[in-house]
Write a protein that holds these residues in place. Sequence first.
Motif, PDB file in Angstrom:
ATOM      1  N   GLY A  65       0.814  -1.218   0.000  1.00  0.00           N
ATOM      2  CA  GLY A  65       0.000   0.000   0.000  1.00  0.00           C
ATOM      3  C   GLY A  65       0.838   1.254   0.000  1.00  0.00           C
ATOM      4  N   GLU A  66       1.908   1.243   0.784  1.00  0.00           N
ATOM      5  CA  GLU A  66       2.796   2.407   0.812  1.00  0.00           C
ATOM      6  C   GLU A  66       3.476   2.600  -0.534  1.00  0.00           C
ATOM      7  OE1 GLU A  66       6.881   4.011   3.008  1.00  0.00           O
ATOM      8  OE2 GLU A  66       5.757   2.328   3.888  1.00  0.00           O
ATOM      9  N   GLY A  67       3.818   1.489  -1.182  1.00  0.00           N
ATOM     10  CA  GLY A  67       4.453   1.592  -2.484  1.00  0.00           C
ATOM     11  C   GLY A  67       3.541   2.254  -3.498  1.00  0.00           C
ATOM     12  N   VAL A  68       2.261   1.878  -3.491  1.00  0.00           N
ATOM     13  CA  VAL A  68       1.302   2.474  -4.428  1.00  0.00           C
ATOM     14  C   VAL A  68       1.169   3.974  -4.166  1.00  0.00           C
ATOM     15  CG1 VAL A  68      -1.133   2.527  -5.097  1.00  0.00           C
ATOM     16  CG2 VAL A  68       0.031   0.330  -4.792  1.00  0.00           C
ATOM     17  N   GLU A  69       1.074   4.368  -2.907  1.00  0.00           N
ATOM     18  CA  GLU A  69       0.928   5.789  -2.567  1.00  0.00           C
ATOM     19  C   GLU A  69       2.168   6.579  -2.955  1.00  0.00           C
ATOM     20  OE1 GLU A  69       0.039   5.944   1.563  1.00  0.00           O
ATOM     21  OE2 GLU A  69      -1.933   4.976   1.352  1.00  0.00           O
ATOM     22  N   ARG A  70       3.339   6.037  -2.671  1.00  0.00           N
ATOM     23  CA  ARG A  70       4.574   6.751  -2.995  1.00  0.00           C
ATOM     24  C   ARG A  70       4.765   6.861  -4.503  1.00  0.00           C
ATOM     25  NH1 ARG A  70       9.057   5.459   1.624  1.00  0.00           N
ATOM     26  NH2 ARG A  70      10.265   6.811   0.252  1.00  0.00           N
ATOM     27  N   LEU A  71       4.367   5.817  -5.225  1.00  0.00           N
ATOM     28  CA  LEU A  71       4.487   5.860  -6.679  1.00  0.00           C
ATOM     29  C   LEU A  71       3.597   6.953  -7.255  1.00  0.00           C
ATOM     30  CD1 LEU A  71       5.557   4.641  -9.326  1.00  0.00           C
ATOM     31  CD2 LEU A  71       3.613   3.059  -9.257  1.00  0.00           C
ATOM     32  N   ALA A  72       2.387   7.093  -6.747  1.00  0.00           N
ATOM     33  CA  ALA A  72       1.479   8.127  -7.246  1.00  0.00           C
ATOM     34  C   ALA A  72       2.071   9.513  -7.005  1.00  0.00           C
ATOM     35  CB  ALA A  72       0.116   8.000  -6.562  1.00  0.00           C
ATOM     36  N   ARG A  73       2.651   9.725  -5.824  1.00  0.00           N
ATOM     37  CA  ARG A  73       3.253  11.026  -5.529  1.00  0.00           C
ATOM     38  C   ARG A  73       4.475  11.275  -6.411  1.00  0.00           C
ATOM     39  NH1 ARG A  73       2.150   9.506  -0.059  1.00  0.00           N
ATOM     40  NH2 ARG A  73       4.351   8.950   0.242  1.00  0.00           N
ATOM     41  N   ALA A  74       5.267  10.229  -6.643  1.00  0.00           N
ATOM     42  CA  ALA A  74       6.464  10.379  -7.480  1.00  0.00           C
ATOM     43  C   ALA A  74       6.085  10.716  -8.910  1.00  0.00           C
ATOM     44  CB  ALA A  74       7.292   9.095  -7.435  1.00  0.00           C
ATOM     45  N   ARG A  75       5.062  10.056  -9.438  1.00  0.00           N
ATOM     46  CA  ARG A  75       4.631  10.331 -10.805  1.00  0.00           C
ATOM     47  C   ARG A  75       4.135  11.772 -10.939  1.00  0.00           C
ATOM     48  NH1 ARG A  75       1.477   4.604 -12.043  1.00  0.00           N
ATOM     49  NH2 ARG A  75       3.196   3.599 -13.182  1.00  0.00           N
ATOM     50  N   GLU A  76       3.410  12.247  -9.952  1.00  0.00           N
ATOM     51  CA  GLU A  76       2.914  13.610 -10.008  1.00  0.00           C
ATOM     52  C   GLU A  76       4.064  14.606  -9.928  1.00  0.00           C
ATOM     53  OE1 GLU A  76       0.676  16.958 -10.298  1.00  0.00           O
ATOM     54  OE2 GLU A  76       0.160  14.884 -10.780  1.00  0.00           O
ATOM     55  N   ALA A  77       5.068  14.305  -9.096  1.00  0.00           N
ATOM     56  CA  ALA A  77       6.221  15.202  -8.981  1.00  0.00           C
ATOM     57  C   ALA A  77       7.000  15.265 -10.287  1.00  0.00           C
ATOM     58  CB  ALA A  77       7.132  14.728  -7.844  1.00  0.00           C
ATOM     59  N   VAL A  78       7.185  14.125 -10.941  1.00  0.00           N
ATOM     60  CA  VAL A  78       7.893  14.101 -12.220  1.00  0.00           C
ATOM     61  C   VAL A  78       7.087  14.849 -13.283  1.00  0.00           C
ATOM     62  CG1 VAL A  78       8.683  12.605 -14.096  1.00  0.00           C
ATOM     63  CG2 VAL A  78       9.178  11.998 -11.721  1.00  0.00           C
ATOM     64  N   ARG A  79       5.780  14.591 -13.317  1.00  0.00           N
ATOM     65  CA  ARG A  79       4.932  15.278 -14.291  1.00  0.00           C
ATOM     66  C   ARG A  79       5.005  16.795 -14.115  1.00  0.00           C
ATOM     67  NH1 ARG A  79       1.026  18.212 -15.057  1.00  0.00           N
ATOM     68  NH2 ARG A  79       0.756  18.477 -12.814  1.00  0.00           N
ATOM     69  N   ALA A  80       4.969  17.240 -12.867  1.00  0.00           N
ATOM     70  CA  ALA A  80       5.008  18.681 -12.607  1.00  0.00           C
ATOM     71  C   ALA A  80       6.329  19.293 -13.056  1.00  0.00           C
ATOM     72  CB  ALA A  80       4.780  18.951 -11.123  1.00  0.00           C
ATOM     73  N   ARG A  81       7.438  18.592 -12.827  1.00  0.00           N
ATOM     74  CA  ARG A  81       8.744  19.126 -13.219  1.00  0.00           C
ATOM     75  C   ARG A  81       8.932  19.145 -14.728  1.00  0.00           C
ATOM     76  NH1 ARG A  81      12.961  19.861  -9.503  1.00  0.00           N
ATOM     77  NH2 ARG A  81      14.420  19.590 -11.238  1.00  0.00           N
ATOM     78  N   LEU A  82       8.245  18.247 -15.426  1.00  0.00           N
ATOM     79  CA  LEU A  82       8.402  18.173 -16.875  1.00  0.00           C
ATOM     80  C   LEU A  82       7.395  19.043 -17.622  1.00  0.00           C
ATOM     81  CD1 LEU A  82       9.132  14.377 -17.397  1.00  0.00           C
ATOM     82  CD2 LEU A  82      10.747  16.276 -17.398  1.00  0.00           C
ATOM     83  N   ALA A  83       6.524  19.712 -16.882  1.00  0.00           N
ATOM     84  CA  ALA A  83       5.568  20.609 -17.528  1.00  0.00           C
ATOM     85  C   ALA A  83       6.288  21.897 -17.908  1.00  0.00           C
ATOM     86  CB  ALA A  83       4.403  20.909 -16.592  1.00  0.00           C
ATOM     87  N   ALA A  84       6.380  22.153 -19.194  1.00  0.00           N
ATOM     88  CA  ALA A  84       7.075  23.345 -19.674  1.00  0.00           C
ATOM     89  C   ALA A  84       6.166  24.569 -19.547  1.00  0.00           C
ATOM     90  CB  ALA A  84       7.481  23.157 -21.138  1.00  0.00           C
ATOM     91  N   THR A  85       6.796  25.723 -19.339  1.00  0.00           N
ATOM     92  CA  THR A  85       6.094  27.002 -19.354  1.00  0.00           C
ATOM     93  C   THR A  85       6.387  27.651 -20.702  1.00  0.00           C
ATOM     94  OG1 THR A  85       6.320  27.239 -16.961  1.00  0.00           O
ATOM     95  CG2 THR A  85       5.833  29.232 -18.221  1.00  0.00           C
ATOM     96  N   ILE A  86       5.352  27.821 -21.514  1.00  0.00           N
ATOM     97  CA  ILE A  86       5.543  28.193 -22.916  1.00  0.00           C
ATOM     98  C   ILE A  86       4.940  29.563 -23.204  1.00  0.00           C
ATOM     99  CG2 ILE A  86       5.028  27.537 -25.304  1.00  0.00           C
ATOM    100  CD1 ILE A  86       5.121  24.633 -24.437  1.00  0.00           C
ATOM    101  N   LEU A  87       5.746  30.387 -23.840  1.00  0.00           N
ATOM    102  CA  LEU A  87       5.327  31.711 -24.285  1.00  0.00           C
ATOM    103  C   LEU A  87       4.932  31.627 -25.759  1.00  0.00           C
ATOM    104  CD1 LEU A  87       5.136  34.849 -24.094  1.00  0.00           C
ATOM    105  CD2 LEU A  87       7.602  34.892 -24.616  1.00  0.00           C
ATOM    106  N   ILE A  88       3.770  32.178 -26.092  1.00  0.00           N
ATOM    107  CA  ILE A  88       3.310  32.196 -27.483  1.00  0.00           C
ATOM    108  C   ILE A  88       3.414  33.623 -28.010  1.00  0.00           C
ATOM    109  CG2 ILE A  88       1.334  31.848 -29.013  1.00  0.00           C
ATOM    110  CD1 ILE A  88       0.397  29.657 -27.056  1.00  0.00           C
ATOM    111  N   VAL A  89       4.191  33.797 -29.063  1.00  0.00           N
ATOM    112  CA  VAL A  89       4.370  35.115 -29.682  1.00  0.00           C
ATOM    113  C   VAL A  89       3.744  35.039 -31.061  1.00  0.00           C
ATOM    114  CG1 VAL A  89       6.014  36.930 -30.276  1.00  0.00           C
ATOM    115  CG2 VAL A  89       6.520  35.361 -28.385  1.00  0.00           C
ATOM    116  N   GLU A  90       2.519  35.562 -31.170  1.00  0.00           N
ATOM    117  CA  GLU A  90       1.713  35.409 -32.385  1.00  0.00           C
ATOM    118  C   GLU A  90       0.665  36.521 -32.401  1.00  0.00           C
ATOM    119  OE1 GLU A  90       0.076  34.901 -35.533  1.00  0.00           O
ATOM    120  OE2 GLU A  90       1.344  33.115 -35.256  1.00  0.00           O
ATOM    121  N   ASP A  91       0.599  37.279 -33.518  1.00  0.00           N
ATOM    122  CA  ASP A  91      -0.337  38.401 -33.569  1.00  0.00           C
ATOM    123  C   ASP A  91      -1.697  38.036 -34.145  1.00  0.00           C
ATOM    124  OD1 ASP A  91       0.617  38.025 -36.132  1.00  0.00           O
ATOM    125  OD2 ASP A  91       0.748  40.166 -36.605  1.00  0.00           O
ATOM    126  N   ASP A  92      -1.858  36.820 -34.632  1.00  0.00           N
ATOM    127  CA  ASP A  92      -3.160  36.366 -35.113  1.00  0.00           C
ATOM    128  C   ASP A  92      -3.864  35.666 -33.949  1.00  0.00           C
ATOM    129  OD1 ASP A  92      -5.157  34.448 -36.178  1.00  0.00           O
ATOM    130  OD2 ASP A  92      -4.488  35.190 -38.125  1.00  0.00           O
TER     131      ASP A  92
END
Length: 269
Positions: free
Chosen positions: A120-147
């Motif tokens: 049970g602890e393994g499942v909980e820790r895995l869920a937290r680890a996956r969320e932490a990795v996902r959050a770190r890999l989320a890029a912050t993207i600037l869109i420069v477009e006049d249309d």
Amino acid sequence: MEERTRHLMAQLPYLRRYARALAGSPADGDALVTRALEWYLDREGEDAGEHGGTVPLRMTLYRHLNTLQDDRDAPAATSAHPVEAALGALGETDRRLYLLVNLEDLAAADAAAVLDLPAGEGVERLARAREAVRARLAATILIVEDDAIIAFDLAETVRSMGHIVCGTAATMDEALGLAAEHTPTLALMDIRLAEGDNGIEVARELRRQRFLPVIFVTAFPEDVVRRGVEYLGPVIPKPFTREQIEQAITRAVFTPAPEEGRAMVPPVA
């Protein structure tokens, strides 16, 4: 070849893959595997029951690789690669749990057993680890477009990939202001902007201030070639497909940034 050795050799590709990720380098990982194989072959008569299936034997060897890594008393080698850096930010037990499940395809309960964790602890820790990795890999993207319509389409594509749109700019001043405020990790850049501004100059200025990967999305791709600034970033011609944008963003996000001092912009011709 005796059956015991055949069983062991069948695990070799998996052991090398895990050990290299565990140690953070191919050389250190292969050294761990060599020691694990020697340890196992020396255990004549002590492995009853471990050949009942491939996974139990592999789990035994994964466990010993972890022990050998701990005995090295050295952290895994650091990496500039975004995925490896994200994993390196986890606690060591959570990093190993993530690798055993996501890299080695063990069930969460089996990975927890390798690490001496309750299931049970393994499942909980895995869920937290996956969320932490996902959050770190989320890029912050600037869109420069006049249309506005194209900008909206690009923003929807970015968000659907799990990344963050920090803002949309139609001019150079707007783009530089948003970049200073939000420090994006990537910019999607039109070339011919509102008020006569030029996306190439925006990209050059952003590169001068700090390294910022740029993907040009433009109806005038020849401008990049004509001005000899292909080094600033790849070009996606308009009209584009969502798949082209997604592939370009993925390549940019998962490519390590160049070492400091190597991202300098060549002087203006």
